[in-house]
Design a protein around this motif. Structure first.
Motif, PDB file in Angstrom:
ATOM      1  N   LEU A  35      34.779   6.129 -28.851  1.00 55.39           N
ATOM      2  CA  LEU A  35      35.094   4.826 -28.261  1.00 55.39           C
ATOM      3  C   LEU A  35      34.017   4.389 -27.275  1.00 55.39           C
ATOM      4  CD1 LEU A  35      37.080   2.475 -27.913  1.00 55.39           C
ATOM      5  CD2 LEU A  35      38.228   3.827 -26.126  1.00 55.39           C
ATOM      6  N   ASP A  36      33.432   5.335 -26.539  1.00 57.51           N
ATOM      7  CA  ASP A  36      32.431   4.994 -25.538  1.00 57.51           C
ATOM      8  C   ASP A  36      31.109   4.522 -26.149  1.00 57.51           C
ATOM      9  OD1 ASP A  36      32.155   7.585 -26.564  1.00 57.51           O
ATOM     10  OD2 ASP A  36      30.886   8.202 -24.879  1.00 57.51           O
ATOM     11  N   ARG A  37      30.937   4.719 -27.474  1.00 61.60           N
ATOM     12  CA  ARG A  37      29.669   4.366 -28.127  1.00 61.60           C
ATOM     13  C   ARG A  37      29.856   3.407 -29.298  1.00 61.60           C
ATOM     14  NH1 ARG A  37      28.272  10.205 -29.718  1.00 61.60           N
ATOM     15  NH2 ARG A  37      30.504  10.396 -29.315  1.00 61.60           N
ATOM     16  N   PHE A  38      31.035   2.834 -29.441  1.00 63.61           N
ATOM     17  CA  PHE A  38      31.301   2.053 -30.654  1.00 63.61           C
ATOM     18  C   PHE A  38      30.391   0.835 -30.782  1.00 63.61           C
ATOM     19  CE2 PHE A  38      33.664  -0.901 -28.077  1.00 63.61           C
ATOM     20  CZ  PHE A  38      33.730  -2.075 -28.818  1.00 63.61           C
ATOM     21  N   THR A  39      29.991   0.224 -29.654  1.00 58.75           N
ATOM     22  CA  THR A  39      29.137  -0.961 -29.744  1.00 58.75           C
ATOM     23  C   THR A  39      27.756  -0.621 -30.294  1.00 58.75           C
ATOM     24  OG1 THR A  39      28.457  -0.689 -27.439  1.00 58.75           O
ATOM     25  CG2 THR A  39      30.317  -2.144 -27.874  1.00 58.75           C
ATOM     26  N   TRP A  40      27.331   0.647 -30.150  1.00 58.74           N
ATOM     27  CA  TRP A  40      26.013   1.032 -30.650  1.00 58.74           C
ATOM     28  C   TRP A  40      25.979   1.139 -32.170  1.00 58.74           C
ATOM     29  CZ3 TRP A  40      21.673   0.825 -27.923  1.00 58.74           C
ATOM     30  CH2 TRP A  40      21.798   0.742 -26.536  1.00 58.74           C
ATOM     31  N   VAL A  41      27.146   1.176 -32.803  1.00 58.50           N
ATOM     32  CA  VAL A  41      27.180   1.093 -34.270  1.00 58.50           C
ATOM     33  C   VAL A  41      26.617  -0.256 -34.711  1.00 58.50           C
ATOM     34  CG1 VAL A  41      28.691   1.072 -36.305  1.00 58.50           C
ATOM     35  CG2 VAL A  41      29.157   2.642 -34.421  1.00 58.50           C
ATOM     36  N   ALA A  42      26.916  -1.294 -33.967  1.00 59.77           N
ATOM     37  CA  ALA A  42      26.364  -2.616 -34.250  1.00 59.77           C
ATOM     38  C   ALA A  42      24.932  -2.740 -33.745  1.00 59.77           C
ATOM     39  CB  ALA A  42      27.235  -3.698 -33.608  1.00 59.77           C
ATOM     40  N   GLN A 226      21.226  -6.087 -25.515  1.00 58.68           N
ATOM     41  CA  GLN A 226      22.497  -5.559 -25.978  1.00 58.68           C
ATOM     42  C   GLN A 226      23.246  -4.750 -24.928  1.00 58.68           C
ATOM     43  OE1 GLN A 226      23.590  -6.565 -29.109  1.00 58.68           O
ATOM     44  NE2 GLN A 226      21.762  -7.768 -28.688  1.00 58.68           N
ATOM     45  N   LEU A 227      22.577  -4.357 -23.845  1.00 60.40           N
ATOM     46  CA  LEU A 227      23.259  -3.582 -22.815  1.00 60.40           C
ATOM     47  C   LEU A 227      24.439  -4.358 -22.240  1.00 60.40           C
ATOM     48  CD1 LEU A 227      20.240  -2.075 -20.832  1.00 60.40           C
ATOM     49  CD2 LEU A 227      21.843  -0.831 -22.295  1.00 60.40           C
ATOM     50  N   ASN A 228      25.504  -3.648 -21.941  1.00 58.52           N
ATOM     51  CA  ASN A 228      26.690  -4.261 -21.349  1.00 58.52           C
ATOM     52  C   ASN A 228      26.328  -4.764 -19.957  1.00 58.52           C
ATOM     53  OD1 ASN A 228      29.168  -4.936 -20.263  1.00 58.52           O
ATOM     54  ND2 ASN A 228      30.209  -3.136 -21.080  1.00 58.52           N
ATOM     55  N   LYS A 229      26.279  -6.083 -19.810  1.00 53.75           N
ATOM     56  CA  LYS A 229      25.847  -6.654 -18.535  1.00 53.75           C
ATOM     57  C   LYS A 229      26.890  -6.469 -17.437  1.00 53.75           C
ATOM     58  CE  LYS A 229      21.910  -7.894 -20.133  1.00 53.75           C
ATOM     59  NZ  LYS A 229      22.088  -7.330 -21.477  1.00 53.75           N
ATOM     60  N   ALA A 230      28.109  -6.079 -17.801  1.00 54.77           N
ATOM     61  CA  ALA A 230      29.093  -5.745 -16.773  1.00 54.77           C
ATOM     62  C   ALA A 230      28.732  -4.424 -16.101  1.00 54.77           C
ATOM     63  CB  ALA A 230      30.487  -5.661 -17.389  1.00 54.77           C
ATOM     64  N   VAL A 231      27.982  -3.575 -16.798  1.00 52.08           N
ATOM     65  CA  VAL A 231      27.548  -2.284 -16.253  1.00 52.08           C
ATOM     66  C   VAL A 231      26.083  -2.350 -15.834  1.00 52.08           C
ATOM     67  CG1 VAL A 231      27.286   0.174 -16.733  1.00 52.08           C
ATOM     68  CG2 VAL A 231      29.213  -1.088 -17.717  1.00 52.08           C
ATOM     69  N   TYR A 232      25.252  -2.911 -16.731  1.00 52.52           N
ATOM     70  CA  TYR A 232      23.814  -3.036 -16.456  1.00 52.52           C
ATOM     71  C   TYR A 232      23.480  -4.529 -16.410  1.00 52.52           C
ATOM     72  CZ  TYR A 232      23.932   1.809 -18.042  1.00 52.52           C
ATOM     73  OH  TYR A 232      24.234   3.135 -18.215  1.00 52.52           O
ATOM     74  N   GLY A 233      23.563  -5.109 -15.215  1.00 56.92           N
ATOM     75  CA  GLY A 233      23.312  -6.533 -15.069  1.00 56.92           C
ATOM     76  C   GLY A 233      21.858  -6.887 -15.351  1.00 56.92           C
ATOM     77  N   TRP A 234      21.579  -8.189 -15.361  1.00 56.43           N
ATOM     78  CA  TRP A 234      20.225  -8.630 -15.670  1.00 56.43           C
ATOM     79  C   TRP A 234      19.212  -8.109 -14.656  1.00 56.43           C
ATOM     80  CZ3 TRP A 234      18.964 -10.590 -20.187  1.00 56.43           C
ATOM     81  CH2 TRP A 234      19.945 -11.222 -20.967  1.00 56.43           C
ATOM     82  N   LEU A 235      19.639  -7.867 -13.422  1.00 55.17           N
ATOM     83  CA  LEU A 235      18.721  -7.405 -12.381  1.00 55.17           C
ATOM     84  C   LEU A 235      18.854  -5.917 -12.103  1.00 55.17           C
ATOM     85  CD1 LEU A 235      19.007 -10.387  -9.832  1.00 55.17           C
ATOM     86  CD2 LEU A 235      17.283 -10.001 -11.611  1.00 55.17           C
ATOM     87  N   SER A 236      19.590  -5.196 -12.949  1.00 59.59           N
ATOM     88  CA  SER A 236      19.719  -3.747 -12.759  1.00 59.59           C
ATOM     89  C   SER A 236      18.401  -3.058 -13.102  1.00 59.59           C
ATOM     90  CB  SER A 236      20.841  -3.198 -13.636  1.00 59.59           C
ATOM     91  OG  SER A 236      20.460  -3.222 -14.999  1.00 59.59           O
ATOM     92  N   HIS A 449      30.778  -8.786 -23.043  1.00 65.26           N
ATOM     93  CA  HIS A 449      29.496  -8.359 -23.592  1.00 65.26           C
ATOM     94  C   HIS A 449      29.678  -7.454 -24.806  1.00 65.26           C
ATOM     95  CE1 HIS A 449      27.168 -10.248 -20.464  1.00 65.26           C
ATOM     96  NE2 HIS A 449      28.022  -9.784 -19.591  1.00 65.26           N
ATOM     97  N   SER A 450      30.746  -6.673 -24.831  1.00 66.64           N
ATOM     98  CA  SER A 450      31.020  -5.891 -26.035  1.00 66.64           C
ATOM     99  C   SER A 450      31.320  -6.802 -27.205  1.00 66.64           C
ATOM    100  CB  SER A 450      32.207  -4.944 -25.791  1.00 66.64           C
ATOM    101  OG  SER A 450      31.889  -4.007 -24.789  1.00 66.64           O
ATOM    102  N   GLU A 451      32.040  -7.901 -26.919  1.00 72.07           N
ATOM    103  CA  GLU A 451      32.285  -8.905 -27.956  1.00 72.07           C
ATOM    104  C   GLU A 451      30.975  -9.405 -28.537  1.00 72.07           C
ATOM    105  OE1 GLU A 451      34.796 -10.290 -29.467  1.00 72.07           O
ATOM    106  OE2 GLU A 451      36.337  -9.271 -28.349  1.00 72.07           O
ATOM    107  N   VAL A 452      30.087  -9.767 -27.626  1.00 77.27           N
ATOM    108  CA  VAL A 452      28.832 -10.372 -28.060  1.00 77.27           C
ATOM    109  C   VAL A 452      28.024  -9.381 -28.884  1.00 77.27           C
ATOM    110  CG1 VAL A 452      26.620 -11.238 -27.225  1.00 77.27           C
ATOM    111  CG2 VAL A 452      28.735 -12.021 -26.168  1.00 77.27           C
ATOM    112  N   ARG A 453      27.894  -8.159 -28.388  1.00 77.55           N
ATOM    113  CA  ARG A 453      27.046  -7.194 -29.082  1.00 77.55           C
ATOM    114  C   ARG A 453      27.577  -6.892 -30.470  1.00 77.55           C
ATOM    115  NH1 ARG A 453      27.447  -4.637 -24.278  1.00 77.55           N
ATOM    116  NH2 ARG A 453      28.674  -2.952 -25.166  1.00 77.55           N
ATOM    117  N   SER A 454      28.893  -6.671 -30.579  1.00 78.97           N
ATOM    118  CA  SER A 454      29.423  -6.331 -31.894  1.00 78.97           C
ATOM    119  C   SER A 454      29.425  -7.521 -32.825  1.00 78.97           C
ATOM    120  CB  SER A 454      30.848  -5.772 -31.767  1.00 78.97           C
ATOM    121  OG  SER A 454      31.709  -6.727 -31.193  1.00 78.97           O
ATOM    122  N   ALA A 455      29.652  -8.713 -32.287  1.00 83.58           N
ATOM    123  CA  ALA A 455      29.741  -9.892 -33.152  1.00 83.58           C
ATOM    124  C   ALA A 455      28.409 -10.266 -33.776  1.00 83.58           C
ATOM    125  CB  ALA A 455      30.291 -11.083 -32.365  1.00 83.58           C
ATOM    126  N   ILE A 456      27.305  -9.978 -33.097  1.00 86.30           N
ATOM    127  CA  ILE A 456      26.006 -10.342 -33.641  1.00 86.30           C
ATOM    128  C   ILE A 456      25.795  -9.692 -34.996  1.00 86.30           C
ATOM    129  CG2 ILE A 456      23.519 -10.068 -33.319  1.00 86.30           C
ATOM    130  CD1 ILE A 456      24.015 -10.229 -30.337  1.00 86.30           C
TER     131      ILE A 456
END
Length: 527
Positions: A35-42, A226-236, A449-456
């Motif tokens: 579950l912690d890596r499911f977005t990386w499948v996309a 593709q990084l989750n911006k809730a965890v890794y923001g644009w300025l992280s 952001h998970s929505e966005v990454r997987s939907a692409i």
């Protein structure tokens, strides 16, 4: 025509695989415990399939198109088979557990998938002269539309009932195995019917340093997006590091390309007004298209309150509109020869339909949204294939592969950047009125952001049941997604303005006849 059928079938495979996996992901995560890596499948598929498009274009200008197409199909099928086997033999050295294996194998699939898309438009350009090409490229829109409708349905069907077809095999594995017989049929068409289609202008070896620099610049860029911006923001620090590496590598790629004799992308192509203006438009319109596809299901689930199934079905009018628009425009362009009118007209229809989507009230009906999406699809239908046709008609035949793949690349990278930025807009808009628990709760919406990454790459992912959100939550999502659609209107408007600068050249009736307005670029000369 048999070659054309094989190419369409191969492209159908790549297009189908972008949507068929979405409905299987919950079962995959449950079986492989990832579950912690499911977005990386996309993400793995997206990074590989986007990064390598320009490389395939250059290879198509260097080697036999048939050889490159067969190689791409074989890589894609190998990746499909390996994805189906992920986790079957437990944890493996280097590859890790089942979820890590699937992510790696999806990357292999993406390497092949990049070729399926890039080569399709290149080979179609080889088969038919520009004056006839429009009606055949219209079929590519039909392929995309059909696969987007069939993909989620087939994915759910195979996941839920696949074990009944092949006892002992998890249904989600058939989502990948189904590619094998279809791919074998496509290979038969290509190997037995397709001519070699060797490049014109003599063979020049690929400049490997520029290719490596391009890959080294695009991979960190795509990962940063593709990084989750809730965890890794644009300025992280992590995001900024990836972006800095990308900037350095791409700058070195430009320097290398300007100084070598056979770069991956001949920068002299940008002297061509059609190539330059059309790619700017494709970059913007590719972002607008993904903005529509990704966020509409969120509106349907969180505002209209329908189930995931009905939210997925709501995209069918969009797909059918794309099919109708691309087929009609392709036929008309081949008959009358004027493509720019259709590009501008399609943009106006998209802007009008987006204005309806951006102003939908809270009590909007399900069928009203379907009508707006259908209109939007009709406007989008002529856009993508006609820009590619305009570019192909304007460049010399020996640069056909590079120019065609560049158009696909700018469309895809525009979509990736737009999706990441619009995902940030959604999160920021929701955060203004909702607590964090409401934004990420499963009944409201998965993390934006998970929505966005997987939907692409996988198609939109939505909750599995109808929502019963409070009026405040519904109003918040309605406001946020309306804001996104207003931003998308500006993207389309900017793309429409760029289209005004695309010169309309008469469609050539032969592959070899040059138009006097073309910029002459000789292979082997410095950019």
């Amino acid at each position: 025509m048999l070659t054309f059928a094989g190419i369409l079938l191969a492209m159908f495979l790549g297009s189908l695989d972008q949507t068929i996996v979405s409905t299987a992901l919950p079962r995959i995560v449950a079986d492989l415990h990832g579950l912690d890596r499911f977005t990386w499948v996309a993400t793995a598929y997206l990074v590989a399939s986007t990064t390598l498009v320009p490389i395939y274009g250059k290879l198509a200008d260097t080697y036999s198109r048939r050889t490159i197409e067969v190689t791409a199909v074989c890589i894609f099928l190998t990746g499909s088979m390996l994805c189906g086997l992920a986790g079957e033999f437990g944890t493996l050295p280097i590859l890790g557990d089942g979820m890590s294996q699937l992510i790696i194998f999806r990357g292999i699939q993406g390497v092949g998938g990049a070729g399926l898309f890039a080569l399709a438009f290149i080979i179609i350009a080889d088969l038919f002269p520009p004056s006839e090409r429009g009606k055949y490229q219209g079929f590519t829109g039909a392929v995309f539309g059909t696969s987007s409708v069939l993909g989620p349905f087939m994915g759910g069907l195979l996941t839920d009932h696949g074990t009944n077809l092949i006892p002992g095999v998890a249904g989600w594995r058939l989502v990948f195995y189904v590619n094998l017989p279809l791919g074998a049929l496509a290979l038969w068409f290509i190997l037995t019917q397709m001519p070699a289609l060797r490049p014109r202008g003599g063979r020049k070896h690929l400049d490997y340093p520029s290719a490596l620099l391009l890959i080294g610049g695009l991979v960190p860029l795509m990962i940063a997006l593709q990084l989750n911006k809730a965890v890794y923001g644009w300025l992280s620090p992590v995001t900024l590091t990836f972006l800095a590496v990308s900037l350095v590598a791409l700058s070195l790629f430009v320097v290398r390309s300007l100084g070598c004799e056979n770069p991956v992308l001949h920068f002299g192509l940008f002297k061509n007004r059609v190539f330059r203006s059309a790619n700017v438009a494709l970059f913007l319109l590719g972002g607008a298209f993904l903005g529509i596809v990704i966020f509409e299901p969120l509106f349907m689930v969180n505002v209209v309150g329908v189930s995931a199934t009905r939210a997925g079905v709501s995209l069918i009018p969009l797909s059918l509109g794309v099919v109708l628009g691309s087929m009609i425009a392709g036929q008309m362009v081949s008959r009358f020869g004027h493509y720019k009118y259709w590009m501008l007209g399609g943009g106006l229809v998209v802007m009008a339909s987006l204005s309806f989507l951006a102003t939908m009230p809270l009590d909007v009906s399900y069928h009203q949204v379907l009508l707006y999406l259908g209109l939007c699809g009709i406007g989008l239908g002529p856009i993508m294939p006609l820009y590619t046709l305009a570019i192909q008609n304007s460049i010399e035949p020996q640069f056909l592969g590079q120019a065609t793949s560049a158009s696909q690349f700018f469309r895809q990278i525009g979509g990736a950047i737009s999706a990441a930025v619009l995902g940030t807009v959604l999160t920021a808009s929701l955060a203004q009125v909702l607590p964090p628990s409401e934004i990420s709760s499963p009944t409201a919406s998965p993390t934006a952001h998970s929505e966005v990454r997987s939907a692409i790459s996988e198609g939109p992912t939505v909750p599995t049941s109808p929502t019963t959100n409070s009026p405040e939550v519904r109003a918040a999502f309605s406001h946020a997604i309306s804001r996104i659609y207003f931003c998308t209107i500006f993207l389309v408007a900017a793309g429409w303005i760029a289209t005004l600068f695309v010169p309309e050249l008469p469609l050539r009736k032969s592959h070899m006849v040059r138009h006097p307005a073309l910029v002459e670029l000789k292979p082997g000369t410095r950019s």
